[in-house]
Design a protein around this motif. Structure first.
Motif, PDB file in Angstrom:
ATOM      1  N   LYS A 113      -2.410   9.207  -7.473  1.00 37.68           N
ATOM      2  CA  LYS A 113      -3.466   9.750  -8.340  1.00 37.68           C
ATOM      3  C   LYS A 113      -4.350  10.747  -7.598  1.00 37.68           C
ATOM      4  N   THR A 114      -4.933  11.629  -8.391  1.00 36.82           N
ATOM      5  CA  THR A 114      -6.004  12.467  -7.852  1.00 36.82           C
ATOM      6  C   THR A 114      -7.318  11.870  -8.339  1.00 36.82           C
ATOM      7  N   PHE A 115      -8.392  12.185  -7.632  1.00 34.52           N
ATOM      8  CA  PHE A 115      -9.681  11.566  -7.955  1.00 34.52           C
ATOM      9  C   PHE A 115     -10.483  12.435  -8.923  1.00 34.52           C
ATOM     10  N   GLN A 116     -11.348  11.758  -9.664  1.00 36.46           N
ATOM     11  CA  GLN A 116     -12.234  12.477 -10.591  1.00 36.46           C
ATOM     12  C   GLN A 116     -13.165  13.406  -9.807  1.00 36.46           C
ATOM     13  N   ILE A 117     -13.697  12.877  -8.711  1.00 37.12           N
ATOM     14  CA  ILE A 117     -14.512  13.709  -7.816  1.00 37.12           C
ATOM     15  C   ILE A 117     -13.634  13.996  -6.606  1.00 37.12           C
ATOM     16  N   THR A 118     -13.486  15.259  -6.280  1.00 34.77           N
ATOM     17  CA  THR A 118     -12.570  15.642  -5.202  1.00 34.77           C
ATOM     18  C   THR A 118     -12.808  14.796  -3.957  1.00 34.77           C
ATOM     19  N   THR A 119     -11.757  14.177  -3.486  1.00 37.55           N
ATOM     20  CA  THR A 119     -11.859  13.308  -2.307  1.00 37.55           C
ATOM     21  C   THR A 119     -10.850  13.795  -1.284  1.00 37.55           C
ATOM     22  N   LEU A 120     -11.347  14.589  -0.357  1.00 42.67           N
ATOM     23  CA  LEU A 120     -10.472  15.171   0.669  1.00 42.67           C
ATOM     24  C   LEU A 120     -11.013  14.820   2.049  1.00 42.67           C
ATOM     25  N   PHE A 121     -10.246  15.176   3.065  1.00 37.03           N
ATOM     26  CA  PHE A 121     -10.719  15.003   4.439  1.00 37.03           C
ATOM     27  C   PHE A 121     -11.452  16.300   4.789  1.00 37.03           C
ATOM     28  N   ARG A 122     -12.737  16.304   4.575  1.00 35.35           N
ATOM     29  CA  ARG A 122     -13.486  17.555   4.509  1.00 35.35           C
ATOM     30  C   ARG A 122     -13.564  18.303   5.838  1.00 35.35           C
ATOM     31  N   SER A 123     -13.559  17.577   6.945  1.00 33.87           N
ATOM     32  CA  SER A 123     -13.674  18.310   8.217  1.00 33.87           C
ATOM     33  C   SER A 123     -12.296  18.657   8.787  1.00 33.87           C
ATOM     34  N   THR A 131      -8.450  20.575   8.382  1.00 31.76           N
ATOM     35  CA  THR A 131      -7.943  21.795   7.764  1.00 31.76           C
ATOM     36  C   THR A 131      -7.038  21.426   6.584  1.00 31.76           C
ATOM     37  N   VAL A 132      -6.708  22.449   5.790  1.00 38.08           N
ATOM     38  CA  VAL A 132      -5.827  22.226   4.639  1.00 38.08           C
ATOM     39  C   VAL A 132      -4.486  21.669   5.126  1.00 38.08           C
ATOM     40  N   ARG A 133      -3.971  22.246   6.205  1.00 38.83           N
ATOM     41  CA  ARG A 133      -2.691  21.760   6.759  1.00 38.83           C
ATOM     42  C   ARG A 133      -2.787  20.288   7.153  1.00 38.83           C
ATOM     43  N   GLU A 134      -3.879  19.939   7.842  1.00 37.75           N
ATOM     44  CA  GLU A 134      -4.030  18.539   8.271  1.00 37.75           C
ATOM     45  C   GLU A 134      -4.145  17.611   7.058  1.00 37.75           C
ATOM     46  N   ALA A 168      -2.679  31.242   2.480  1.00 30.38           N
ATOM     47  CA  ALA A 168      -3.662  31.992   3.263  1.00 30.38           C
ATOM     48  C   ALA A 168      -4.770  31.097   3.803  1.00 30.38           C
ATOM     49  N   PHE A 169      -4.811  29.845   3.324  1.00 32.31           N
ATOM     50  CA  PHE A 169      -5.934  28.981   3.699  1.00 32.31           C
ATOM     51  C   PHE A 169      -5.513  27.776   4.543  1.00 32.31           C
ATOM     52  N   GLY A 170      -4.280  27.812   5.048  1.00 31.02           N
ATOM     53  CA  GLY A 170      -3.740  26.649   5.770  1.00 31.02           C
ATOM     54  C   GLY A 170      -4.617  26.165   6.902  1.00 31.02           C
ATOM     55  N   ASP A 171      -5.213  27.090   7.659  1.00 33.58           N
ATOM     56  CA  ASP A 171      -6.002  26.673   8.818  1.00 33.58           C
ATOM     57  C   ASP A 171      -7.494  26.577   8.525  1.00 33.58           C
ATOM     58  N   ALA A 172      -7.849  26.773   7.260  1.00 35.73           N
ATOM     59  CA  ALA A 172      -9.279  26.673   6.903  1.00 35.73           C
ATOM     60  C   ALA A 172      -9.637  25.214   6.656  1.00 35.73           C
ATOM     61  N   LYS A 173     -10.854  24.861   7.030  1.00 38.37           N
ATOM     62  CA  LYS A 173     -11.319  23.514   6.694  1.00 38.37           C
ATOM     63  C   LYS A 173     -11.528  23.455   5.184  1.00 38.37           C
ATOM     64  N   VAL A 174     -11.178  22.319   4.593  1.00 40.76           N
ATOM     65  CA  VAL A 174     -11.189  22.265   3.124  1.00 40.76           C
ATOM     66  C   VAL A 174     -12.566  22.486   2.526  1.00 40.76           C
ATOM     67  N   ASP A 175     -13.612  22.116   3.257  1.00 41.11           N
ATOM     68  CA  ASP A 175     -14.932  22.302   2.644  1.00 41.11           C
ATOM     69  C   ASP A 175     -15.355  23.775   2.590  1.00 41.11           C
ATOM     70  N   ARG A 176     -14.513  24.647   3.155  1.00 42.41           N
ATOM     71  CA  ARG A 176     -14.788  26.084   3.045  1.00 42.41           C
ATOM     72  C   ARG A 176     -14.116  26.689   1.803  1.00 42.41           C
ATOM     73  N   LEU A 177     -13.278  25.932   1.129  1.00 41.28           N
ATOM     74  CA  LEU A 177     -12.527  26.474  -0.006  1.00 41.28           C
ATOM     75  C   LEU A 177     -13.356  26.414  -1.279  1.00 41.28           C
ATOM     76  N   ALA A 178     -12.990  27.273  -2.245  1.00 42.75           N
ATOM     77  CA  ALA A 178     -13.607  27.212  -3.570  1.00 42.75           C
ATOM     78  C   ALA A 178     -13.201  25.880  -4.209  1.00 42.75           C
ATOM     79  N   TYR A 179     -14.034  25.412  -5.150  1.00 46.61           N
ATOM     80  CA  TYR A 179     -13.791  24.080  -5.707  1.00 46.61           C
ATOM     81  C   TYR A 179     -12.425  23.974  -6.386  1.00 46.61           C
ATOM     82  N   GLY A 180     -12.046  25.028  -7.102  1.00 43.84           N
ATOM     83  CA  GLY A 180     -10.739  25.016  -7.767  1.00 43.84           C
ATOM     84  C   GLY A 180      -9.606  24.869  -6.762  1.00 43.84           C
ATOM     85  N   GLN A 181      -9.763  25.544  -5.626  1.00 42.17           N
ATOM     86  CA  GLN A 181      -8.736  25.439  -4.573  1.00 42.17           C
ATOM     87  C   GLN A 181      -8.718  24.038  -3.967  1.00 42.17           C
ATOM     88  N   GLN A 182      -9.901  23.429  -3.863  1.00 45.83           N
ATOM     89  CA  GLN A 182      -9.943  22.046  -3.351  1.00 45.83           C
ATOM     90  C   GLN A 182      -9.182  21.109  -4.294  1.00 45.83           C
TER      91      GLN A 182
END
Lengths: 248, 316
Positions: free
Chosen positions: A82-92, A94-97, A138-152
């Protein structure tokens, strides 16, 4: 019997009944949506399916096997994600990690203490494929909290898909996503594997009518009705209770 | 080539610093050895707290158990230091596993309180079974010759070299573990246990594993500490030991191992200097240091270069 079968599922907290005799089938390839007003028990229902909550009574079967007593992690291994109602990612991380973790888990490698986490070429190739599929290369090495919400939201969907589930529950995937980014979500859902069973919980009716072949309406913890988008939009009770005058 | 340099460079630096300390403080090697032992202990805490996000104020429980196990083993079975280290590590891991089975079900303040309670229970047990532990008098023992050949000397020269070698092995091993899938999973749990469960990770058992592994390292530090002083007393379970380790980690920076090393060196040096200058008010200096770090460099001293870079970049 293939897919998810829920029979007479009940859940109550003391005197408060939050799921009432819910029966639902999700066959391979199904695209169903669960809608209902706030407090109808939609998220509770997903929590019962994924094992976050234990039902008071009822049966949950996956491919005929009773999974009602399995832990949340065991149900993921069995094929429910499942995906969460409120985005739940490993914020610190990167997208790859973020993508690497579910892939390592799926391959049973997360207990390995020797060798770098990024050392498996096949696994890294799978990460790149997921990044490409969700237009995140293009965002593989970016930390997820830097992404736009839709991308998250897309990262979250990609993480869930990395588990190669058979049942995918999307809990309000478009919640909080600006309308300009909404097509990202609907396109991603449309591109999901055809044999994957998808249950989408969503308030955005445009998205629901776009992606779901069947809609289930939940009110006060119980299923009010189930039908095609046309049938649901024509149902006077649903219009009164939920869709209101906004939907034509 | 670059990767090898990146990996080996810090080691060369550490070895150079260890050699420099040997020649710079020949009459203070006892103290320097204590710093090295503390670094291993704080590295273990960093794995638990900085990497996996487990809050604890009872890490001394694991250290103390390792120290007592090594001392009792040396007294009753064999004085071989390396065997003693292994026994200390095993005892630390065992107590971490047993206590972890219930500690890892708690979190936040409850976990902090329970971790203190475990240490107090062990301290009481050590006091009660004085026939085995020496009770309030402590347990003194004589470590055997290293590899059956090298005796520990009065000036602590061999003890220091031995401690540095153990530290280098532990540090290298921890760097491997933190970069491994196991380490990434621990970081994931710290970030979001809910998400880890949602990807199928048995979070509770993984936390027990991390705690057990860290227990082995802390137990090893305890054994090394016991061997370097040839004495174990009830103070190995002091609350202060756990609390100071947390402070050292905060000063250095959490979750990156190097922070544990830097924080321990800075804390213990400031402690030593301040306590020598003013034996009654040295805690004021430590308090001021912690306040300064927390308010000025929240990421710890390890975050200082990044902060300076940001500030100078912003000024342009």
């Amino acid at each position: 019997m293939k897919g998810l079968q829920v029979r007479n599922l009940n859940k109550s907290f003391g005197g408060l009944v939050v799921a009432r005799d819910i029966t639902l089938d999700l066959a391979p390839g199904d695209r169903k949506a669960l809608i209902g007003p706030n407090g109808a028990g939609k998220s509770t229902f997903t929590n019962l399916i994924t094992g976050i909550l234990a039902p008071t009574s009822g049966e949950i079967r996956l491919d005929g096997r009773d999974i009602g007593r399995l832990s949340e992690a065991q149900r993921v291994k069995a094929g429910i994600a499942k995906t969460f109602q409120i985005t739940t990612l490993f914020r610190s991380l990167t997208v790859r990690e973020n993508l690497r973790l579910p892939l390592l888990e799926r391959r049973g490698l997360t207990a390995r203490m020797i060798g770098r986490a990024d050392a498996d070429p096949a696994l890294e190739a799978e990460i790149e494929a997921l990044l490409a599929q969700f237009k995140l290369s293009a965002f593989g090495d970016a930390k997820v909290d830097r992404l736009a919400y839709g991308q998250q939201r897309l990262v979250e969907m990609a993480m869930t898909l990395a588990l190669r589930p058979r049942i995918l529950i999307l809990d309000e995937p478009a919640a909080g996503v600006p309308s300009s980014e909404s097509p990202l979500i609907s396109d991603a859902i449309a591109a999901l594997p055809k044999d994957l069973s998808v249950l989408i919980i969503e308030h955005d009716m445009n998205l629901v009518f776009k992606v779901a072949a069947k809609i289930i309406v939940l009110v006060a913890g119980a299923i009010l009705t189930e039908g095609s988008p046309q049938e649901i939009s024509a149902d006077a009770r649903v219009r009164d209770l939920y869709l209101g005058a906004h939907h034509d | 080539m670059m990767r090898a340099l990146f990996t080996l460079g810090p080691y060369a630096g550490l070895i150079a610093a260890a050699i420099a300390a040997y020649y710079l403080f020949p009459s203070n090697l006892g103290f320097v050895t204590t710093v090295v032992v503390a670094m291993i202990f704080v590295l273990s805490l960093d794995l638990v707290m900085g990497v996996a996000g487990i809050s604890t104020l009872g890490h001394a429980a694991l250290y103390g158990t390792g120290a007592y196990a090594a001392a009792i083993f040396a007294t009753l079975v064999s004085a071989d230091p390396l065997l003693g280290l292994a026994v200390g590590a095993g005892a630390g891991a065992a107590i971490a596993f047993v206590s972890g089975l219930f500690l890892m079900r708690a979190q936040g303040l409850t976990l902090l309180m329970l971790s203190i309670a475990v240490t107090e229970v062990l301290s009481s047990l050590a006091n009660k079974y004085s026939g085995l532990t020496g009770g309030a008098d402590g347990l003194s023992f004589t470590p055997g010759a290293l590899f059956g050949r090298f005796e520990f000397d009065f000036y602590g020269q061999l003890g220091y070299i031995y401690a540095v070698c153990v530290f280098l092995v532990v540090f290298g091993m921890l760097r491997i573990v933190v970069a491994s899938p196991f380490g990434l999973t621990a970081r994931g749990i710290k970030e979001s246990p809910a998400r880890m469960r949602a990807i199928g990770t048995p979070v509770y058992w993984r936390l027990v594993s991390v705690y057990t592994f860290a227990g082995a390292i802390a137990g090893l530090a305890g054994a090394l500490g016991a061997q370097s002083t040839a004495l174990v007393s009830l103070n190995v379970y002091d609350f202060q030991r756990s609390a100071e380790a947390v402070i050292m980690l905060i000063i250095g920076g959490t979750g990156r191992l190097w922070g544990a090393v830097i924080g321990t060196i800075v804390f213990m040096t400031v402690h030593q200097v301040a306590a020598s200058a003013d034996p009654f008010n040295w805690l004021f200096v430590i308090g001021a240091l912690v306040l300064a770090v927390v308010y000025i460099v929240p990421a710890g001293l390890l975050g200082l270069p990044e902060m300076v870079k940001k500030l100078t970049g912003g000024a342009r």
